[in-house]
Motif scaffolding. Structure first.
Motif, mmCIF file in Angstrom:
data_model
loop_
_atom_site.group_PDB
_atom_site.id
_atom_site.type_symbol
_atom_site.label_atom_id
_atom_site.label_comp_id
_atom_site.label_asym_id
_atom_site.label_seq_id
_atom_site.Cartn_x
_atom_site.Cartn_y
_atom_site.Cartn_z
ATOM 1 N N ASP A 294 0.811 -1.216 0.000
ATOM 2 C CA ASP A 294 0.000 0.000 0.000
ATOM 3 C C ASP A 294 0.845 1.267 0.000
ATOM 4 N N MET A 295 2.161 1.119 0.156
ATOM 5 C CA MET A 295 3.111 2.233 0.123
ATOM 6 C C MET A 295 2.820 3.267 1.211
ATOM 7 N N THR A 296 2.732 2.773 2.456
ATOM 8 C CA THR A 296 2.564 3.655 3.614
ATOM 9 C C THR A 296 3.490 3.205 4.732
ATOM 10 N N VAL A 297 3.789 4.136 5.632
ATOM 11 C CA VAL A 297 4.526 3.824 6.849
ATOM 12 C C VAL A 297 3.851 4.557 7.994
ATOM 13 N N THR A 298 3.713 3.867 9.121
ATOM 14 C CA THR A 298 3.129 4.478 10.320
ATOM 15 C C THR A 298 4.184 4.480 11.416
ATOM 16 N N VAL A 299 4.385 5.646 12.005
ATOM 17 C CA VAL A 299 5.406 5.794 13.043
ATOM 18 C C VAL A 299 4.796 6.458 14.264
ATOM 19 N N GLY B 21 0.969 22.155 18.273
ATOM 20 C CA GLY B 21 0.429 21.516 19.463
ATOM 21 C C GLY B 21 -0.731 22.236 20.101
ATOM 22 N N ALA B 22 -1.313 23.210 19.429
ATOM 23 C CA ALA B 22 -2.413 23.971 20.020
ATOM 24 C C ALA B 22 -3.725 23.201 20.030
ATOM 25 N N PHE B 23 -3.875 22.215 19.145
ATOM 26 C CA PHE B 23 -5.127 21.474 19.046
ATOM 27 C C PHE B 23 -5.044 20.076 19.657
ATOM 28 N N GLY B 24 -3.857 19.533 19.800
ATOM 29 C CA GLY B 24 -3.709 18.193 20.356
ATOM 30 C C GLY B 24 -2.286 17.711 20.187
ATOM 31 N N ILE B 25 -2.014 16.520 20.727
ATOM 32 C CA ILE B 25 -0.675 15.936 20.661
ATOM 33 C C ILE B 25 -0.700 14.772 19.684
ATOM 34 N N LYS B 26 0.086 14.871 18.644
ATOM 35 C CA LYS B 26 0.160 13.794 17.661
ATOM 36 C C LYS B 26 0.917 12.622 18.265
ATOM 37 N N ALA B 27 0.283 11.465 18.249
ATOM 38 C CA ALA B 27 0.893 10.262 18.825
ATOM 39 C C ALA B 27 1.394 9.318 17.746
ATOM 40 N N GLN B 28 0.648 9.202 16.669
ATOM 41 C CA GLN B 28 1.028 8.330 15.561
ATOM 42 C C GLN B 28 0.751 9.044 14.245
ATOM 43 N N PHE C 91 -3.338 11.218 11.178
ATOM 44 C CA PHE C 91 -2.765 11.313 12.520
ATOM 45 C C PHE C 91 -3.653 10.584 13.513
ATOM 46 N N ASP C 92 -3.044 10.017 14.541
ATOM 47 C CA ASP C 92 -3.758 9.665 15.758
ATOM 48 C C ASP C 92 -3.376 10.730 16.781
ATOM 49 N N VAL C 93 -4.356 11.522 17.228
ATOM 50 C CA VAL C 93 -4.114 12.690 18.066
ATOM 51 C C VAL C 93 -4.779 12.495 19.421
ATOM 52 N N VAL C 94 -4.067 12.866 20.483
ATOM 53 C CA VAL C 94 -4.651 12.883 21.825
ATOM 54 C C VAL C 94 -5.070 14.317 22.128
ATOM 55 N N LEU C 95 -6.369 14.495 22.403
ATOM 56 C CA LEU C 95 -6.913 15.826 22.672
ATOM 57 C C LEU C 95 -6.691 16.216 24.131
ATOM 58 N N ALA C 96 -7.067 17.441 24.464
ATOM 59 C CA ALA C 96 -6.782 18.008 25.786
ATOM 60 C C ALA C 96 -7.460 17.254 26.922
ATOM 61 N N ASP C 97 -8.526 16.511 26.646
ATOM 62 C CA ASP C 97 -9.200 15.744 27.705
ATOM 63 C C ASP C 97 -8.783 14.273 27.707
ATOM 64 N N GLY C 98 -7.810 13.922 26.867
ATOM 65 C CA GLY C 98 -7.323 12.550 26.815
ATOM 66 C C GLY C 98 -7.941 11.689 25.737
#
Length: 519
Positions: free
Chosen positions: A109-114, A205-212, A172-179
């Motif tokens: 599929d020509m993708t990489v997830t980190v 980082g104003a909207f959330g924390i990118k985790a993946q 993105f997998d993002v963690v929001l301010a409430d978890g």
């Protein structure tokens, strides 16, 4: 939120119960280090939270929300615009460096997830032997800078012909301010409907924390051609750079003015170039070709740009050598028509063979402080911007000379539409922990230890403000906005209201990196 407004032991107990003591750092020296970036020393955090999984990150952010803590995400720490510095004392800094796994490589599929803490260098070293890479694959600081920070701060260098770093993200997998954990976009298509991935891209980082992060992959080129060219006239130099970009002939096009060129030549050594030959040999596709190219680098020494004035460096990629060479021939014709001349192509050759070197260049060759300020301009605005900057410097020439403030420029194009002009300053001043930790120990030991120089720094601040005014007058854009670049003043009022509404939705209590982006 200031520390004295919090029951610090109680807050730390709450966080420890949620994430475990091993995930929290409260050492005094570490708190000092994490409260600064390359340019500024900011407010002291209450603790450093270093999660190892997205689940731990989610639990920790939820606990911080319950405790009333502001949160400041941190990538590799290579920023100089205040984006990773807490707005107030007593915030929780989130360091994603322990989340550094390459989770999945899908060659079909020509993708990489980190994970967000994976450095660009680590990703490159994993993919390169497979003949793969993302279309836009990092900044020069990628030995330390990580993918999550790049997606939050944005930036450009490797693969600049395809746009800025955030343009290559699929989801993105993002963690929001409430978890809460939110997945944006579609792993095979961006966008799928309105571009939700784009909302979190370049948000500091104003909207959330990118985790993946999931990125597309392309196959590495089979052939390369490298060109370096010298100009005596700035206008001709910039016109040639723009025409090379418009013609789409190179994946990277970058240049230096005489001052920055001289700094680079002083900083490096032939011994270091000799070490780089191993990478050059590997990158040339054959041992004997590598020996030949390496011999050219040694023979060129450090004198090949002595009389160059301005220099531009290009890297062409092709599926075969004939196509790469044809692109370089077209670049050569553009350069000669503009009055330039070819010189030894040492710089792009060594840089491409060793794309993520040490970050010793974050200070001057003698240990001077360094800070850039950039603008991303339309081609028609690049030369007017340079002329206005020269006029600004002339106004302050006497003070700059007295305080030994040196000024140079990096020139770089992005795609066919954008010309990045990055003035940089060097001045004698005290180094901080951020420099000591990032620079190679042997190199750091050789540097001059200048005393604190508040007068010179104040003038640098004044000059940077002048640069921002010039860039604003020419409608420039910016990367790494943080707290240094004025986003609200440069945005359409209606668009700014949309950004505020998004902030209200994802972070109604304004706890996620408050003040970043001006939100």
């Amino acid at each position: 939120m200031a520390t004295d407004l919090l029951d610090t032991p109680g807050v730390l107990d709450t966080l420890t119960a949620a994430v475990g003591a091993d995930a929290l750092i409260t050492d005094d020296k570490e708190l000092g280090f994490f409260g600064q970036d390359i340019f500024s020393v900011g407010q002291r955090p209450i603790a450093i939270f270093r999660p190892r999984t997205i689940e731990a990150l989610s639990k920790g952010i939820a606990a911080a929300a319950r405790a009333g803590l502001a949160v400041a995400p941190r990538g590799g720490g290579m920023s100089y615009t205040g984006g990773l510095l807490p707005a107030d004392a007593g915030a929780l800094i989130v360091d994603v460096s322990a989340m550094d796994s390459i989770l999945a490589i899908n060659e079909e599929d020509m993708t990489v997830t980190v994970e967000a803490g994976c450095t660009w260098a680590k990703l490159y070293n994993k993919l390169h032997p497979m003949g793969l890479r993302p279309p836009v694959w990092g900044t020069l600081s990628g030995l330390i800078a990580n993918v999550g920070g790049g997606m939050s701060q944005n930036g450009v260098f490797w693969g600049a012909a395809r746009g800025p770093i955030v343009s290559s993200a699929l989801s993105f997998d993002v963690v929001l301010a409430d978890g809460r954990i939110v997945r944006t976009g579609n792993p095979g298509m961006r966008p799928f409907g309105p571009d939700v991935t784009g909302i979190f891209a370049a948000d500091c980082g104003a909207f959330g924390i990118k985790a993946q992060i999931t990125l597309p992959l392309i196959r590495e080129a089979n052939a390369f051609a490298y060109g370096s060219f010298a100009f005596t006239d700035a206008a001709a130099f910039m016109a040639a750079i723009s025409e090379i970009a418009r013609a789409g002939l190179a994946t990277e096009i970058f240049g230096f003015d005489p001052f920055l060129q001289a700094q680079r030549m002083k900083r490096e050594s032939l011994a270091k170039d000799a070490k780089a030959l191993v990478g050059v040999m590997k990158s040339q596709g054959g041992f004997w070709k590598g020996i030949k190219e390496g011999a050219k680098i040694v023979a060129a020494g450090r004198s090949f740009l002595d009389d160059a004035g301005f220099s531009v460096h290009t890297i062409c990629e092709g599926r075969n050598q004939a196509s790469a060479d044809a692109d370089l021939d077209a670049i050569d014709a553009i350069v000669k028509a503009a009055g330039g001349r070819p010189v030894e192509n040492t710089i792009p050759k060594v840089m491409r063979a060793n794309p993520f070197p040490n970050v010793n260049s974050m200070v001057g060759p003698q240990g001077e402080r360094w800070v850039p300020t950039h603008g991303v301009l339309r081609h028609s605005k690049a030369l007017p911007a340079l002329n206005a900057i020269l006029a600004l410097y002339e106004q302050h020439r006497e003070a700059m000379e007295r305080l030994e403030i040196g000024a140079g420029y990096l020139f770089l194009t992005m795609g066919t539409t954008s010309f990045l002009l990055e003035p940089v300053f060097f001045w004698p001043d005290q180094l901080e922990q951020a420099h000591e930790r990032a620079i190679e120990p042997a190199h750091y030991a050789k540097l001059t230890r200048f005393p604190a120089n508040p007068e010179a720094r104040a003038l640098v601040e004044t000059l940077r403000a002048g640069l921002l005014a010039i860039f604003a007058s020419l409608e420039a854009g910016h990367f790494q906005i943080g707290r240094a670049y004025p986003l609200e003043q440069r945005s359409d009022p209606g668009a700014w209201e949309i950004l505020k509404a998004i902030k209200q939705t994802v972070d109604p209590d304004r706890r996620m990196n408050p003040g970043s982006l001006g939100l």
